[in-house]
Enzyme design. Structure first.
Site: not given
Length: 292
Positions: A167, A210, A214
């Site tokens: 994302h 996350h 990350d």
């Protein structure tokens, strides 16, 4: 004589367009392969990743908020819409679109390598409520391909594709695309994209989807590769192979894609992509002229 020259010029333009279209299709397939590999790895990693989440500073300070994952999905989608609208209106849209696809392919290819070698435990504290048990992997692979990895509408999801955040890659590439390819005076659009990007990244961590590392690593890698790519391929063609950045592993992968692109940065002019209507062509042209 003039008619012959016109036909020759028209033929050359057609050949150039066909080459650009072919390269764009090739870039799309690169991204497609990388994305499919990510989805496939997720279906495998889900069943072998450890269960207990790792400690994370943000999780210690802020309780995980599941609603924030939906926010991350929404902001990723909005950023993508803004970015691809910018690409669609750009006069050199095929070149810009191809670069976005290539950069996405590079980043998701790197992500697939990282996912395939180290298996991090899910970052969700209530993993059993959010993550699916062992399931039919083929069916879930198809589901993730169809939904393009957006999982906010699902009650339970596959977990394990953590390092690094896909994302964040999308949010960051779209944001940098807006910075790089919008006309100079279209500053207010950047003021919209920046909060979307950084709030979207923050939402991914707050949701527990996350770890903080990350998204930080995803942002760092994407920003470096995005601007390294543009720096080296905006150089004069003869100097590219001598540049220090030419030693990067992706340079020769991308060299063919950029072989017919003019030297220097692209001029950020807008142009209506469809043949008509003429009034919209003139309208977009006037806007483009004012924004230079």
């Amino acid at each position: 004589m003039h008619e012959i020259k016109f036909k020759i010029l028209q033929g050359m333009r057609k050949d150039i367009w066909q080459k650009e279209a072919l390269k764009t299709c090739a870039a799309f397939f690169c991204l497609l392969i990388s994305a499919f590999l990510n989805f496939f790895l997720l279906t495998v990693i889900h069943d072998i990743a450890p269960r207990e989440p790792l400690p994370d500073l943000v999780f210690m300070l802020i309780p995980q908020q599941r609603w924030a994952w939906v926010v991350g999905d929404i902001f990723s989608t909005l950023n993508a819409v803004l970015g691809f609208t910018c690409v669609l209106l750009h006069k050199k849209r095929l070149i810009v679109f191809r670069r976005v696809l290539l950069l996405g392919g590079i980043m998701y290819g790197l992500r697939a390598v990282v996912l395939g070698v180290t298996f991090l435990p899910s970052s969700f504290q209530n993993r059993d409520e959010i993550c699916l048990p062992q399931v039919n992997r083929t069916a879930m692979f198809v589901t993730y391909v169809v939904t393009l990895g957006l999982t906010s509408g699902q009650n339970k999801i596959l977990c394990g594709d953590l390092m690094f955040s896909g994302h964040t890659v999308v949010l960051t590439i779209m944001y940098f695309t807006l910075l790089q390819y919008t006309p100079r005076r279209l500053v207010y659009l950047r003021y919209i994209a920046a909060p979307l990007t950084y709030m979207g990244i923050a939402a991914l961590v707050i949701s527990g989807g996350h770890y903080t590392m990350d998204v930080l690593i995803a942002y760092w890698l994407t920003s470096h590769i995005f601007y390294a790519y543009h720096q080296v391929f905006e150089m004069p063609r003869l100097e590219r192979m001598k540049a220090p950045l030419s030693h990067l592993w992706w340079f020769w992968l991308c060299y063919w894609f950029e072989s017919d692109v003019p030297d220097g940065a692209l001029r950020n002019e807008w142009d209506w992509p469809l043949p008509g209507p003429i009034c919209i062509h003139h309208f977009i042209q006037r806007i483009s002229d004012k924004l230079q």
